[in-house]
Design a protein around this motif. Structure first.
Motif, PDB file in Angstrom:
ATOM      1  N   GLU A  36      22.545 -19.707 -19.098  1.00 14.79           N
ATOM      2  CA  GLU A  36      22.039 -18.757 -18.195  1.00 14.79           C
ATOM      3  C   GLU A  36      22.985 -18.112 -17.664  1.00 14.79           C
ATOM      4  OE1 GLU A  36      20.613 -19.460 -13.601  1.00 14.79           O
ATOM      5  OE2 GLU A  36      19.711 -20.755 -15.166  1.00 14.79           O
ATOM      6  N   SER A  37      24.084 -18.643 -17.562  1.00 17.92           N
ATOM      7  CA  SER A  37      25.414 -18.059 -17.242  1.00 17.92           C
ATOM      8  C   SER A  37      26.039 -17.052 -18.376  1.00 17.92           C
ATOM      9  CB  SER A  37      26.895 -18.614 -17.041  1.00 17.92           C
ATOM     10  OG  SER A  37      28.427 -18.674 -16.603  1.00 17.92           O
ATOM     11  N   TYR A  38      25.664 -16.871 -19.289  1.00 12.98           N
ATOM     12  CA  TYR A  38      26.028 -15.941 -20.395  1.00 12.98           C
ATOM     13  C   TYR A  38      24.908 -14.537 -19.208  1.00 12.98           C
ATOM     14  CZ  TYR A  38      25.909 -12.786 -24.084  1.00 12.98           C
ATOM     15  OH  TYR A  38      25.716 -12.248 -24.878  1.00 12.98           O
ATOM     16  N   GLU A  39      23.911 -14.685 -19.770  1.00 11.13           N
ATOM     17  CA  GLU A  39      22.803 -14.082 -19.605  1.00 11.13           C
ATOM     18  C   GLU A  39      23.154 -13.470 -17.767  1.00 11.13           C
ATOM     19  OE1 GLU A  39      19.231 -15.809 -20.130  1.00 11.13           O
ATOM     20  OE2 GLU A  39      19.276 -16.348 -21.538  1.00 11.13           O
ATOM     21  N   THR A  40      23.549 -14.042 -16.826  1.00 14.28           N
ATOM     22  CA  THR A  40      23.747 -13.498 -15.523  1.00 14.28           C
ATOM     23  C   THR A  40      25.381 -12.744 -15.652  1.00 14.28           C
ATOM     24  OG1 THR A  40      22.387 -15.367 -14.775  1.00 14.28           O
ATOM     25  CG2 THR A  40      24.351 -13.740 -12.929  1.00 14.28           C
ATOM     26  N   TRP A  41      26.339 -13.424 -16.177  1.00 15.88           N
ATOM     27  CA  TRP A  41      27.940 -12.812 -16.376  1.00 15.88           C
ATOM     28  C   TRP A  41      28.563 -12.308 -17.795  1.00 15.88           C
ATOM     29  CZ3 TRP A  41      28.145 -12.097 -11.407  1.00 15.88           C
ATOM     30  CH2 TRP A  41      27.586 -13.771 -10.350  1.00 15.88           C
ATOM     31  N   GLY A  42      27.801 -12.495 -18.798  1.00 10.74           N
ATOM     32  CA  GLY A  42      28.049 -11.775 -20.051  1.00 10.74           C
ATOM     33  C   GLY A  42      29.271 -12.340 -20.175  1.00 10.74           C
ATOM     34  N   VAL A  43      29.837 -13.889 -19.624  1.00  8.53           N
ATOM     35  CA  VAL A  43      30.454 -14.428 -20.582  1.00  8.53           C
ATOM     36  C   VAL A  43      30.423 -14.950 -21.761  1.00  8.53           C
ATOM     37  CG1 VAL A  43      32.834 -16.002 -20.444  1.00  8.53           C
ATOM     38  CG2 VAL A  43      32.196 -14.394 -18.632  1.00  8.53           C
ATOM     39  N   PRO A  44      31.028 -15.142 -22.797  1.00  9.48           N
ATOM     40  CA  PRO A  44      29.955 -15.878 -24.329  1.00  9.48           C
ATOM     41  C   PRO A  44      30.561 -17.745 -23.424  1.00  9.48           C
ATOM     42  CG  PRO A  44      31.269 -14.051 -24.614  1.00  9.48           C
ATOM     43  CD  PRO A  44      31.737 -13.895 -23.344  1.00  9.48           C
ATOM     44  N   VAL A  45      28.853 -18.092 -24.604  1.00 11.14           N
ATOM     45  CA  VAL A  45      29.347 -19.680 -24.021  1.00 11.14           C
ATOM     46  C   VAL A  45      30.328 -20.438 -25.176  1.00 11.14           C
ATOM     47  CG1 VAL A  45      27.757 -21.601 -24.867  1.00 11.14           C
ATOM     48  CG2 VAL A  45      26.304 -19.454 -24.004  1.00 11.14           C
ATOM     49  N   PRO A  46      30.568 -20.343 -25.988  1.00 15.51           N
ATOM     50  CA  PRO A  46      31.950 -20.585 -26.569  1.00 15.51           C
ATOM     51  C   PRO A  46      33.241 -20.094 -25.607  1.00 15.51           C
ATOM     52  CG  PRO A  46      31.193 -19.172 -28.600  1.00 15.51           C
ATOM     53  CD  PRO A  46      29.939 -18.254 -26.791  1.00 15.51           C
ATOM     54  N   VAL A 113      30.456 -23.467 -15.417  1.00 14.76           N
ATOM     55  CA  VAL A 113      29.648 -22.063 -15.855  1.00 14.76           C
ATOM     56  C   VAL A 113      29.808 -21.223 -15.499  1.00 14.76           C
ATOM     57  CG1 VAL A 113      29.232 -23.747 -18.089  1.00 14.76           C
ATOM     58  CG2 VAL A 113      27.806 -23.762 -16.555  1.00 14.76           C
ATOM     59  N   ASP A 114      28.810 -21.412 -14.144  1.00  6.55           N
ATOM     60  CA  ASP A 114      28.043 -19.826 -13.326  1.00  6.55           C
ATOM     61  C   ASP A 114      29.676 -19.945 -12.616  1.00  6.55           C
ATOM     62  OD1 ASP A 114      25.948 -18.432 -12.524  1.00  6.55           O
ATOM     63  OD2 ASP A 114      27.434 -19.101 -10.382  1.00  6.55           O
ATOM     64  N   PHE A 115      30.847 -20.388 -12.064  1.00  6.61           N
ATOM     65  CA  PHE A 115      31.963 -19.974 -11.389  1.00  6.61           C
ATOM     66  C   PHE A 115      32.343 -19.212 -12.743  1.00  6.61           C
ATOM     67  CE2 PHE A 115      36.066 -20.443 -12.059  1.00  6.61           C
ATOM     68  CZ  PHE A 115      36.574 -19.567 -10.502  1.00  6.61           C
ATOM     69  N   ILE A 116      32.974 -20.104 -14.199  1.00  5.33           N
ATOM     70  CA  ILE A 116      33.786 -19.330 -15.254  1.00  5.33           C
ATOM     71  C   ILE A 116      32.592 -17.530 -15.045  1.00  5.33           C
ATOM     72  CG2 ILE A 116      33.816 -19.268 -17.499  1.00  5.33           C
ATOM     73  CD1 ILE A 116      34.471 -22.238 -16.922  1.00  5.33           C
ATOM     74  N   GLY A 117      31.459 -17.880 -15.324  1.00  8.53           N
ATOM     75  CA  GLY A 117      31.191 -16.219 -15.923  1.00  8.53           C
ATOM     76  C   GLY A 117      30.776 -15.399 -14.282  1.00  8.53           C
ATOM     77  N   TRP A 118      31.458 -15.885 -13.136  1.00  6.41           N
ATOM     78  CA  TRP A 118      31.274 -15.254 -12.517  1.00  6.41           C
ATOM     79  C   TRP A 118      32.587 -14.446 -12.284  1.00  6.41           C
ATOM     80  CZ3 TRP A 118      35.109 -16.319  -8.569  1.00  6.41           C
ATOM     81  CH2 TRP A 118      34.692 -15.837  -7.519  1.00  6.41           C
ATOM     82  N   TYR A 119      33.907 -15.376 -12.283  1.00  2.00           N
ATOM     83  CA  TYR A 119      35.146 -15.180 -12.317  1.00  2.00           C
ATOM     84  C   TYR A 119      35.104 -14.107 -13.370  1.00  2.00           C
ATOM     85  CZ  TYR A 119      40.316 -15.425 -11.976  1.00  2.00           C
ATOM     86  OH  TYR A 119      41.398 -15.665 -12.162  1.00  2.00           O
ATOM     87  N   GLY A 120      34.718 -14.336 -14.602  1.00  2.00           N
ATOM     88  CA  GLY A 120      34.885 -13.414 -16.112  1.00  2.00           C
ATOM     89  C   GLY A 120      34.749 -12.156 -15.377  1.00  2.00           C
ATOM     90  N   ALA A 121      33.400 -12.057 -15.104  1.00  2.00           N
ATOM     91  CA  ALA A 121      32.048 -10.747 -14.609  1.00  2.00           C
ATOM     92  C   ALA A 121      33.223 -10.132 -12.763  1.00  2.00           C
ATOM     93  CB  ALA A 121      31.001 -10.615 -13.637  1.00  2.00           C
TER      94      ALA A 121
END
Length: 183
Positions: A36-46, A113-121
């Motif tokens: 879900e984080s990947y789909e929202t923010w684009g930071v790959p799961v790995p 993981v949502d934070f990591i995605g948000w931070y990357g985006a």
């Protein structure tokens, strides 16, 4: 109370943290949260997993060790870093303010993981930092976006070594995930 019952909020550490398939087989809700984080923010799961592995080894409540006073007495911690992602208080507050997540916790995998995605985006949008390059991603994660842009990591061989390890582990996790059925 409900969060305590949900495995996405689980504070247990995966028994095989070097194996992405084993992590998600053991704690299936973690895959849903990471995807879900990947789909929202684009930071790959790995990359999400590799950052968490580097920062906390999947220990939910880790903090930097205290400095010692007179070699024995526990003193202050060197930073406010906490949780799966070793996120600083100030950065977590920015995330909560922007995302409206006042109940988000740094010791909750789903929130981190949502934070990591948000931070990357945010880094990609503001500074052009690639979300899918684990080496650059980790340098910006560790040094902060502006630190990355200024190149503060250039004279920090340990930080560059850690970024290379994150990149290696992200590639390893990607290979593992391509060979297992996590959906």
């Amino acid at each position: 109370m409900l969060c305590a019952l949900a495995s996405a909020c689980s504070a247990r550490r995966p028994s095989r943290p070097h194996d992405a398939c084993a992590i998600f087989e053991e704690i299936p809700d973690w895959y849903e949260a990471a995807r879900e984080s990947y789909e929202t923010w684009g930071v790959p799961v790995p990359i999400q997993l590799a950052v968490i592995h580097q920062e906390s080894r999947f220990v939910h409540d880790v903090r930097p060790p205290r400095k010692k006073i007179l070699w024995v007495i526990p003193g202050p911690r060197p930073s406010s870093a906490y949780g799966y992602g070793q996120v600083l208080d100030s950065t977590w507050k920015e995330y909560q303010d922007e995302r409206g997540g006042w109940f988000a916790d740094r010791d909750d995998f789903e929130d981190v993981v949502d934070f990591i995605g948000w931070y990357g985006a945010r880094g990609a949008r503001r500074y052009g930092i690639p979300r899918d390059d684990p080496y650059a991603f980790y340098l910006s994660y560790h040094e902060g976006h502006m630190g990355y842009v200024r190149g503060t990591y250039r004279n920090k061989p340990e930080v560059k070594r850690r970024a290379a390890e994150v990149a290696r582990r992200a590639r390893q996790y990607a290979r593992q995930l391509s060979a297992c059925d996590v959906d």
